[in-house]
Motif scaffolding. Structure first.
Motif, PDB file in Angstrom:
ATOM      1  N   THR A   1       0.864  -1.258   0.045  1.00  0.00           N
ATOM      2  CA  THR A   1       0.102  -0.007  -0.216  1.00  0.00           C
ATOM      3  C   THR A   1       0.942   1.407  -0.010  1.00  0.00           C
ATOM      4  OG1 THR A   1      -1.660  -1.165   1.262  1.00  0.00           O
ATOM      5  CG2 THR A   1      -1.842   1.410   1.286  1.00  0.00           C
TER       6      THR A   1
ATOM      7  N   SER B   1      -7.770  -9.929  -9.607  1.00  0.00           N
ATOM      8  CA  SER B   1      -8.084  -8.518  -9.690  1.00  0.00           C
ATOM      9  C   SER B   1      -7.831  -7.618  -8.334  1.00  0.00           C
ATOM     10  CB  SER B   1      -9.460  -8.266  -9.862  1.00  0.00           C
ATOM     11  OG  SER B   1      -9.868  -6.989 -10.236  1.00  0.00           O
ATOM     12  N   THR B   2      -7.143  -6.458  -8.596  1.00  0.00           N
ATOM     13  CA  THR B   2      -6.973  -5.444  -7.419  1.00  0.00           C
ATOM     14  C   THR B   2      -7.162  -4.163  -7.791  1.00  0.00           C
ATOM     15  OG1 THR B   2      -4.574  -5.163  -8.064  1.00  0.00           O
ATOM     16  CG2 THR B   2      -4.826  -6.833  -6.517  1.00  0.00           C
ATOM     17  N   GLY B   3      -7.570  -3.184  -6.760  1.00  0.00           N
ATOM     18  CA  GLY B   3      -7.955  -2.001  -7.250  1.00  0.00           C
ATOM     19  C   GLY B   3      -7.017  -1.345  -7.780  1.00  0.00           C
ATOM     20  N   GLU B   4      -5.792  -1.237  -7.406  1.00  0.00           N
ATOM     21  CA  GLU B   4      -4.812  -0.524  -7.803  1.00  0.00           C
ATOM     22  C   GLU B   4      -4.322  -0.739  -9.416  1.00  0.00           C
ATOM     23  OE1 GLU B   4      -2.589  -3.510  -4.805  1.00  0.00           O
ATOM     24  OE2 GLU B   4      -4.490  -2.293  -4.897  1.00  0.00           O
ATOM     25  N   ARG B   5      -4.457  -2.398  -9.637  1.00  0.00           N
ATOM     26  CA  ARG B   5      -4.107  -2.781 -10.759  1.00  0.00           C
ATOM     27  C   ARG B   5      -4.825  -2.221 -12.011  1.00  0.00           C
ATOM     28  NH1 ARG B   5      -3.020  -8.759 -11.728  1.00  0.00           N
ATOM     29  NH2 ARG B   5      -5.167  -8.823 -11.987  1.00  0.00           N
ATOM     30  N   ASP B   6      -6.255  -2.441 -11.364  1.00  0.00           N
ATOM     31  CA  ASP B   6      -7.404  -1.982 -12.406  1.00  0.00           C
ATOM     32  C   ASP B   6      -7.349  -0.618 -12.625  1.00  0.00           C
ATOM     33  OD1 ASP B   6      -7.962  -4.905 -12.237  1.00  0.00           O
ATOM     34  OD2 ASP B   6      -9.989  -4.232 -11.174  1.00  0.00           O
ATOM     35  N   LEU B   7      -7.178   0.271 -11.589  1.00  0.00           N
ATOM     36  CA  LEU B   7      -7.224   1.680 -11.928  1.00  0.00           C
ATOM     37  C   LEU B   7      -5.800   2.226 -12.570  1.00  0.00           C
ATOM     38  CD1 LEU B   7      -8.370   4.536 -11.080  1.00  0.00           C
ATOM     39  CD2 LEU B   7      -6.844   4.674  -9.141  1.00  0.00           C
TER      40      LEU B   7
ATOM     41  N   GLN C   1     -12.296  -6.076   0.071  1.00  0.00           N
ATOM     42  CA  GLN C   1     -11.909  -5.216  -0.935  1.00  0.00           C
ATOM     43  C   GLN C   1     -11.878  -3.767  -0.456  1.00  0.00           C
ATOM     44  OE1 GLN C   1     -15.654  -4.932  -3.829  1.00  0.00           O
ATOM     45  NE2 GLN C   1     -14.292  -4.872  -5.381  1.00  0.00           N
ATOM     46  N   GLY C   2     -11.021  -2.948  -0.912  1.00  0.00           N
ATOM     47  CA  GLY C   2     -10.852  -1.944  -0.445  1.00  0.00           C
ATOM     48  C   GLY C   2      -9.750  -1.532   0.603  1.00  0.00           C
TER      49      GLY C   2
ATOM     50  N   PHE D   1      -7.208  -5.491  -1.247  1.00  0.00           N
ATOM     51  CA  PHE D   1      -7.147  -5.414  -2.628  1.00  0.00           C
ATOM     52  C   PHE D   1      -8.002  -4.586  -3.180  1.00  0.00           C
ATOM     53  CE2 PHE D   1     -10.161  -8.682  -1.357  1.00  0.00           C
ATOM     54  CZ  PHE D   1     -11.191  -8.551  -2.008  1.00  0.00           C
TER      55      PHE D   1
END
Length: 202
Positions: free
Chosen positions: A45, A72-78, A198-199, A202
């Motif tokens: 993080t 799937s992770t938030g940072e990669r998707d963004l 989530q959040g 990931f």
């Protein structure tokens, strides 16, 4: 002003003068070797926080994930959907070692990730390269720590920042790093039966 606020103002003015004097001596700039390790949460993080700072400053950067697989992770998707023009993202792992259960394959993937990392670091256009969870690959000797140290000391461009995350950072890496942070575990929801969410994770 009351006597208390006057005393506080005088104390802060003195502190500011001392701080300004110290800051006046800090004029150098260089590409840093940054290590986030320890048993506590927040290592990746913190690394991604720096990547998003680079993105916000329009600085080209890159991420190589050594262990985490296709989840799937938030940072990669963004990054991949909105910032792929400025941040290259390479997920090179296939999951944690207890999930893959194939040491030969894990070593091959770690070596491929390290080869990609070297290419990205060598490119002076990349102002920061995050090597997420590389410390785990180093801990299991999937990558030679001596090679990593030698590369960072001799081939990293002068103004490129390299961030290395994962618990159990090797002493050789800590020795050459400019900034080392040890995340200390005090409490963790997993111990109370709470799964990764989530959040948060990931």
């Amino acid at each position: 002003m009351t006597e208390d606020t006057e005393r506080h103002a005088a104390k802060m003015a003195k502190k500011k003068a001392a701080r300004d004097k110290i800051m006046a001596t800090k004029t150098g700039e260089k590409g840093l070797i940054i290590v986030h390790s320890g048993k506590g949460k927040g290592k990746s993080t913190a690394g991604f926080g720096m990547i998003f700072r680079c993105i916000a400053h329009d600085m080209q950067c890159a991420v190589v994930q050594f262990i985490k697989g296709g989840m799937s992770t938030g940072e990669r998707d963004l990054i991949e959907t909105r910032f792929s023009n400025i941040c290259a993202f390479h997920t090179m792992g296939e999951g944690f070692t207890w999930e893959t259960q194939d040491k030969t394959r894990d070593i091959e993937m770690a070596q491929a990730a390290w080869a990609k990392a070297k290419d990205l670091i060598r490119d002076p256009a990349n102002r920061m390269v995050l090597l997420d969870e590389i410390n785990i690959a180093l801990r299991y000797d999937y990558i030679d720590i001596a090679e990593v140290v030698a590369f960072l000391e001799t081939e990293k461009p002068e103004m490129t920042h390299v961030v290395l995350t994962g618990r159990n950072a090797k002493e050789e890496l800590i020795e050459i790093a400019d900034l080392v942070t040890e995340m200390e575990l005090v409490k963790h929801p997993f111990r109370s039966g709470v799964k990764a969410q989530q959040g948060v994770e990931f």
